[in-house]
Design a protein around this motif. Structure first.
Motif, PDB file in Angstrom:
ATOM      1  N   LEU A 109       0.822  -1.200   0.000  1.00 15.30           N
ATOM      2  CA  LEU A 109       0.000   0.000   0.000  1.00 15.30           C
ATOM      3  C   LEU A 109       0.863   1.260   0.000  1.00 15.30           C
ATOM      4  O   LEU A 109       0.427   2.327  -0.429  1.00 15.30           O
ATOM      5  CB  LEU A 109      -0.932   0.014   1.217  1.00 15.30           C
ATOM      6  CG  LEU A 109      -2.057  -1.025   1.196  1.00 15.30           C
ATOM      7  CD1 LEU A 109      -2.854  -0.988   2.485  1.00 15.30           C
ATOM      8  CD2 LEU A 109      -2.979  -0.782   0.003  1.00 15.30           C
ATOM      9  N   GLY A 110       2.095   1.140   0.507  1.00 17.36           N
ATOM     10  CA  GLY A 110       3.016   2.266   0.516  1.00 17.36           C
ATOM     11  C   GLY A 110       3.817   2.400  -0.765  1.00 17.36           C
ATOM     12  O   GLY A 110       4.721   3.231  -0.853  1.00 17.36           O
ATOM     13  N   GLY A 111       3.514   1.569  -1.764  1.00 20.28           N
ATOM     14  CA  GLY A 111       4.202   1.650  -3.039  1.00 20.28           C
ATOM     15  C   GLY A 111       5.487   0.856  -3.113  1.00 20.28           C
ATOM     16  O   GLY A 111       6.235   0.972  -4.080  1.00 20.28           O
ATOM     17  N   ALA A 112       5.768   0.046  -2.107  1.00 26.34           N
ATOM     18  CA  ALA A 112       6.982  -0.767  -2.102  1.00 26.34           C
ATOM     19  C   ALA A 112       6.700  -2.145  -2.698  1.00 26.34           C
ATOM     20  O   ALA A 112       5.546  -2.503  -2.961  1.00 26.34           O
ATOM     21  CB  ALA A 112       7.518  -0.913  -0.677  1.00 26.34           C
ATOM     22  N   THR A 113       7.775  -2.914  -2.898  1.00 30.38           N
ATOM     23  CA  THR A 113       7.655  -4.285  -3.409  1.00 30.38           C
ATOM     24  C   THR A 113       8.291  -5.210  -2.387  1.00 30.38           C
ATOM     25  O   THR A 113       9.486  -5.503  -2.458  1.00 30.38           O
ATOM     26  CB  THR A 113       8.349  -4.422  -4.770  1.00 30.38           C
ATOM     27  OG1 THR A 113       7.872  -3.400  -5.646  1.00 30.38           O
ATOM     28  CG2 THR A 113       8.051  -5.781  -5.389  1.00 30.38           C
ATOM     29  N   PRO A 114       7.536  -5.678  -1.395  1.00 31.43           N
ATOM     30  CA  PRO A 114       8.120  -6.428  -0.276  1.00 31.43           C
ATOM     31  C   PRO A 114       8.528  -7.845  -0.651  1.00 31.43           C
ATOM     32  O   PRO A 114       8.105  -8.394  -1.672  1.00 31.43           O
ATOM     33  CB  PRO A 114       6.985  -6.440   0.756  1.00 31.43           C
ATOM     34  CG  PRO A 114       5.738  -6.346  -0.069  1.00 31.43           C
ATOM     35  CD  PRO A 114       6.093  -5.480  -1.251  1.00 31.43           C
ATOM     36  N   VAL A 115       9.378  -8.435   0.212  1.00 34.34           N
ATOM     37  CA  VAL A 115       9.824  -9.825   0.050  1.00 34.34           C
ATOM     38  C   VAL A 115       9.459 -10.566   1.335  1.00 34.34           C
ATOM     39  O   VAL A 115      10.289 -10.698   2.236  1.00 34.34           O
ATOM     40  CB  VAL A 115      11.340  -9.903  -0.212  1.00 34.34           C
ATOM     41  CG1 VAL A 115      11.727 -11.323  -0.637  1.00 34.34           C
ATOM     42  CG2 VAL A 115      11.776  -8.904  -1.259  1.00 34.34           C
ATOM     43  N   PRO A 116       8.230 -11.059   1.454  1.00 37.89           N
ATOM     44  CA  PRO A 116       7.784 -11.639   2.724  1.00 37.89           C
ATOM     45  C   PRO A 116       8.536 -12.888   3.147  1.00 37.89           C
ATOM     46  O   PRO A 116       8.590 -13.197   4.339  1.00 37.89           O
ATOM     47  CB  PRO A 116       6.300 -11.936   2.472  1.00 37.89           C
ATOM     48  CG  PRO A 116       6.168 -12.028   0.987  1.00 37.89           C
ATOM     49  CD  PRO A 116       7.163 -11.043   0.438  1.00 37.89           C
ATOM     50  N   CYS A 117       9.136 -13.616   2.207  1.00 36.03           N
ATOM     51  CA  CYS A 117       9.872 -14.830   2.586  1.00 36.03           C
ATOM     52  C   CYS A 117      11.063 -14.494   3.484  1.00 36.03           C
ATOM     53  O   CYS A 117      11.429 -15.280   4.368  1.00 36.03           O
ATOM     54  CB  CYS A 117      10.352 -15.563   1.337  1.00 36.03           C
ATOM     55  SG  CYS A 117       9.011 -16.207   0.306  1.00 36.03           S
ATOM     56  N   ILE A 118      11.675 -13.325   3.265  1.00 32.93           N
ATOM     57  CA  ILE A 118      12.791 -12.925   4.118  1.00 32.93           C
ATOM     58  C   ILE A 118      12.287 -12.640   5.527  1.00 32.93           C
ATOM     59  O   ILE A 118      12.883 -13.062   6.519  1.00 32.93           O
ATOM     60  CB  ILE A 118      13.502 -11.687   3.539  1.00 32.93           C
ATOM     61  CG1 ILE A 118      14.105 -12.012   2.173  1.00 32.93           C
ATOM     62  CG2 ILE A 118      14.598 -11.203   4.502  1.00 32.93           C
ATOM     63  CD1 ILE A 118      14.748 -10.818   1.475  1.00 32.93           C
ATOM     64  N   ARG A 119      11.180 -11.920   5.634  1.00 31.05           N
ATOM     65  CA  ARG A 119      10.614 -11.611   6.942  1.00 31.05           C
ATOM     66  C   ARG A 119      10.173 -12.879   7.665  1.00 31.05           C
ATOM     67  O   ARG A 119      10.298 -12.981   8.888  1.00 31.05           O
ATOM     68  CB  ARG A 119       9.431 -10.659   6.792  1.00 31.05           C
ATOM     69  CG  ARG A 119       9.810  -9.239   6.404  1.00 31.05           C
ATOM     70  CD  ARG A 119      10.748  -8.601   7.405  1.00 31.05           C
ATOM     71  NE  ARG A 119      10.807  -7.145   7.248  1.00 31.05           N
ATOM     72  CZ  ARG A 119      11.717  -6.371   7.797  1.00 31.05           C
ATOM     73  NH1 ARG A 119      12.694  -6.906   8.516  1.00 31.05           N
ATOM     74  NH2 ARG A 119      11.694  -5.064   7.615  1.00 31.05           N
ATOM     75  N   CYS A 120       9.669 -13.857   6.925  1.00 28.36           N
ATOM     76  CA  CYS A 120       9.250 -15.118   7.543  1.00 28.36           C
ATOM     77  C   CYS A 120      10.451 -15.834   8.148  1.00 28.36           C
ATOM     78  O   CYS A 120      10.394 -16.320   9.282  1.00 28.36           O
ATOM     79  CB  CYS A 120       8.559 -16.004   6.514  1.00 28.36           C
ATOM     80  SG  CYS A 120       7.940 -17.572   7.179  1.00 28.36           S
ATOM     81  N   ASN A 121      11.551 -15.892   7.390  1.00 31.98           N
ATOM     82  CA  ASN A 121      12.769 -16.504   7.938  1.00 31.98           C
ATOM     83  C   ASN A 121      13.252 -15.748   9.163  1.00 31.98           C
ATOM     84  O   ASN A 121      13.620 -16.338  10.184  1.00 31.98           O
ATOM     85  CB  ASN A 121      13.872 -16.525   6.874  1.00 31.98           C
ATOM     86  CG  ASN A 121      13.601 -17.512   5.762  1.00 31.98           C
ATOM     87  OD1 ASN A 121      13.035 -18.574   5.993  1.00 31.98           O
ATOM     88  ND2 ASN A 121      13.989 -17.165   4.548  1.00 31.98           N
ATOM     89  N   GLU A 122      13.248 -14.416   9.065  1.00 38.15           N
ATOM     90  CA  GLU A 122      13.798 -13.573  10.114  1.00 38.15           C
ATOM     91  C   GLU A 122      12.953 -13.576  11.382  1.00 38.15           C
ATOM     92  O   GLU A 122      13.478 -13.683  12.498  1.00 38.15           O
ATOM     93  CB  GLU A 122      13.914 -12.144   9.566  1.00 38.15           C
ATOM     94  CG  GLU A 122      14.314 -11.087  10.571  1.00 38.15           C
ATOM     95  CD  GLU A 122      14.186  -9.699   9.973  1.00 38.15           C
ATOM     96  OE1 GLU A 122      13.701  -8.792  10.671  1.00 38.15           O
ATOM     97  OE2 GLU A 122      14.567  -9.507   8.794  1.00 38.15           O
TER      98      GLU A 122
END
Length: 381
Positions: A109-122
């Motif tokens: 929604l903020g115009g970014a392109t997130p990588v949720p797999c990294i956050r899941c690992n982290e």
């Protein structure tokens, strides 16, 4: 049982007999983690399999090609039963939603392109699950990731996988030294996925021929927008497609349907030169388009830096290294100029196209396979 320091190190680098070494294996239900569990069990380790339930089973069962679904939990259990080690399913739905899915929606929604797999690992696998492994008195936790852990002069180091086509270092850059001391990646040295499948066949695992997951586990068929609309009803408001001077060229059906670098599906045909999405402006609901050269970027600001080098990040004014700004691109030459322990400016020696806020910028040693950490790209060009 106290450890005998005179014992040789076992295959996991611990001074204990395998039978006295408890290993928690994070099992997704796929072939990779199943092979890890089977190999360690055959070597005589005290294996405990753990699978995370990350979202609703009902929705997951109807979905193919993704990890962590109901079918995958069933497959992990079958492997554990066949190989004869205990298996537990932990309900992490709330944790996963709060730590991964909500940020994913907010970033888009903020115009970014997130990588949720990294956050899941982290935030889930290498934090909460790792703590659970310690509560189970495990000596270490093993996963099926394709990355290598090597012990260097200053302790454990993170290295790219032997198979460059399977390397997952981009998704694991935020692994801390403390986590790395506890983690093990038994598949990182394999030269191809064929070797993994051959091992699965050798052990007669029911997942030996199971296809690899392709999508983000909670995003069916890569349809990001529909997931965000469910998490944030009303998020897909229409707006204008404008050029870099602000001239309206057409209308769009919601900023969340577009990504930096996109060319197809803009609905503004009839123009002489091709145009690409160069910026997303959620506040004005503008999708800004421009020529391909407008995508070119050399200066990349990063935050939340996780540094894995031997010397402190701030010990030098600049570091000449290699970086990846997208998982599918090879490492390129760059210079890191630290601003603080967790923030830096990265200068790409050769400009890259389509660098987007929300993506990771991962650091590599210029003369080896070592991963030096990375950070999050935090604003656009």
């Amino acid at each position: 049982m106290p450890r005998d320091l005179d014992l040789p190190l076992n295959s996991l680098g611990l001074p204990k007999a395998p039978a006295d070494t408890r290993v928690v294996v994070a099992m997704s239900g796929g072939v990779d983690s199943s092979v890890v569990a089977a190999v360690l069990k055959e070597e005589g380790y005290d294996v405990v399999g753990v699978t995370l339930q990350l979202y609703d089973h009902g929705a997951a069962l109807a979905k193919k090609g993704a990890c962590c679904a109901g079918r995958d939990i069933h497959d992990a259990r079958r492997v554990a039963e066949q190989m004869g080690f205990p298996h537990y399913v932990l309900d992490y739905e709330n944790t996963f939603r709060e730590a991964v899915m909500e940020e994913f929606a907010e970033s888009y929604l903020g115009g970014a392109t997130p990588v949720p797999c990294i956050r899941c690992n982290e935030r889930v696998k290498f934090r909460d699950l790792l703590n659970t492994a310690k509560e189970l008195d495990a000596d270490c936790m093993a996963t099926g990731h394709y990355i290598q852990r090597m012990v260097g002069e200053h302790g454990p180091e993170l290295h790219m996988a032997a198979d460059a086509n399977r390397d997952q270092s981009y998704f694991l850059f935020s692994t801390t030294p403390e986590q790395l001391a506890y983690l093990r990646f038994p598949l990182g040295h394999l030269k191809s996925k064929a070797e993994t499948r051959a091992l699965a066949a050798k052990y007669g695992l029911p997942v030996a021929d199971k296809p690899d997951s392709q999508d983000i586990c909670f995003v069916p068929n890569g349809d990001y927008a529909s997931v965000i609309e469910k998490l944030r009803p009303g998020a897909s408001d229409p707006g204008d497609i404008v050029d870099m001077a602000g001239k309206v060229l057409g209308q769009h059906r919601g900023v969340i349907h577009y990504t930096i670098g996109q060319r197809r599906g803009l609905g503004i045909g009839g123009l002489s030169d091709p145009l690409y999405v160069v910026r997303l402006d959620p506040e004005s609901r503008h999708v800004v388009v421009g020529p391909k050269e407008a995508l070119s970027t050399r200066i990349v600001p990063v935050k939340e830096v996780n540094w894995l080098g031997d010397a402190p990040l701030m010990s030098r004014p600049e570091w000449h290294i290699m970086v990846k700004v997208r998982s599918t691109r090879p490492p390129r030459e760059a210079i890191i100029r630290p601003i603080s322990e967790t923030e830096a400016e990265v200068e790409l020696i050769a400009p890259e196209d389509g660098v987007s806020a929300g993506q990771a910028c991962v650091f590599y040693a210029p003369d080896s396979t070592r991963v030096l950490g990375g950070g999050w790209i935090w604003r656009g060009r």
